[in-house]
Design a protein around this motif. Sequence first.
Motif, PDB file in Angstrom:
ATOM      1  N   UNK A  27      88.969 -43.091 -41.017  1.00  0.00           N
ATOM      2  CA  UNK A  27      88.335 -43.312 -39.716  1.00  0.00           C
ATOM      3  C   UNK A  27      87.685 -44.690 -39.656  1.00  0.00           C
ATOM      4  N   UNK A  28      87.108 -45.137 -40.767  1.00  0.00           N
ATOM      5  CA  UNK A  28      86.489 -46.468 -40.794  1.00  0.00           C
ATOM      6  C   UNK A  28      87.523 -47.572 -40.646  1.00  0.00           C
ATOM      7  N   UNK A  29      88.696 -47.353 -41.225  1.00  0.00           N
ATOM      8  CA  UNK A  29      89.743 -48.373 -41.175  1.00  0.00           C
ATOM      9  C   UNK A  29      90.103 -48.745 -39.750  1.00  0.00           C
ATOM     10  N   UNK A  30      90.158 -47.787 -38.858  1.00  0.00           N
ATOM     11  CA  UNK A  30      90.692 -48.041 -37.515  1.00  0.00           C
ATOM     12  C   UNK A  30      89.924 -49.123 -36.750  1.00  0.00           C
ATOM     13  N   UNK A  71      85.347 -43.530 -33.828  1.00  0.00           N
ATOM     14  CA  UNK A  71      86.274 -44.637 -34.050  1.00  0.00           C
ATOM     15  C   UNK A  71      86.990 -45.076 -32.780  1.00  0.00           C
ATOM     16  N   UNK A  72      87.495 -44.125 -31.994  1.00  0.00           N
ATOM     17  CA  UNK A  72      88.215 -44.496 -30.780  1.00  0.00           C
ATOM     18  C   UNK A  72      87.267 -45.072 -29.736  1.00  0.00           C
ATOM     19  N   UNK A  73      86.061 -44.529 -29.642  1.00  0.00           N
ATOM     20  CA  UNK A  73      85.071 -45.083 -28.717  1.00  0.00           C
ATOM     21  C   UNK A  73      84.703 -46.516 -29.105  1.00  0.00           C
ATOM     22  N   UNK A  74      84.598 -46.772 -30.405  1.00  0.00           N
ATOM     23  CA  UNK A  74      84.306 -48.127 -30.867  1.00  0.00           C
ATOM     24  C   UNK A  74      85.438 -49.069 -30.484  1.00  0.00           C
ATOM     25  N   UNK A  75      86.678 -48.622 -30.665  1.00  0.00           N
ATOM     26  CA  UNK A  75      87.831 -49.450 -30.296  1.00  0.00           C
ATOM     27  C   UNK A  75      87.853 -49.725 -28.797  1.00  0.00           C
TER      28      UNK A  75
END
Length: 222
Positions: A16-19, A69-73
């Motif tokens: 999850x951190x990688x994304x 992760x997706x929200x951060x992206x």
Amino acid sequence: MDRPVLVIGNKNYSSWSLRPWLLLRHFGVDFDEVRLALGSPGFASQVQQYSPTGKVPALHDGALQLWDSLAICEYANERWLGGRGWPADPAQRALARAAAAEMHSGFTALRTQLPMNSRRQPDGYRWDAAAQADINRIRALWSELRRQHGAGGAFLFGEFGIVDAMFAPVAVRFDGYGVAAEGIAGDYLQALLALPALREWRQAGAVETEQLAATDALRQPV
């Protein structure tokens, strides 16, 4: 202005951190990194300083805190990328979001039976039919999207974007567990593995000293 801070887990283990890390690094966003060791005695107390869920990744940008992760992206796409994280075409953008959401919420058997372990080399370990069904769906999805929408680049919609960042940990899993991918799907797998930012992440993970015993123990046929 202070730089944003991305809080991540071990680079060897934290899919999850990688994304979001990969997305930020690929697009040259300047950020500070805080790495917390998953499974370490101090992880639970340390991560509470950064994430209300007690999980990584988390992003801090000034007073804003994000913990998914997706929200951060998505936030990074609006804040720093000028929309480049998604395809410009509305229909392609919708498909890319659907594929990213499928990865974000699905493929439970794959996640469970082939956990992220970037240092891993293929051996005799095998998985069950449920995980194989996940693998088959991913390979078919990669092939379909690349064939229909990948003109002009090596990634699912041509240029690298959020949807590719979401699938990057799958590429690491396929590489480490010896999951075959041929044709269009195989070309896409190799494009992900060759991405400079992903290679940087894996090189850093290779020299980490922490170990997750349950993940590292997956070496024998099941």
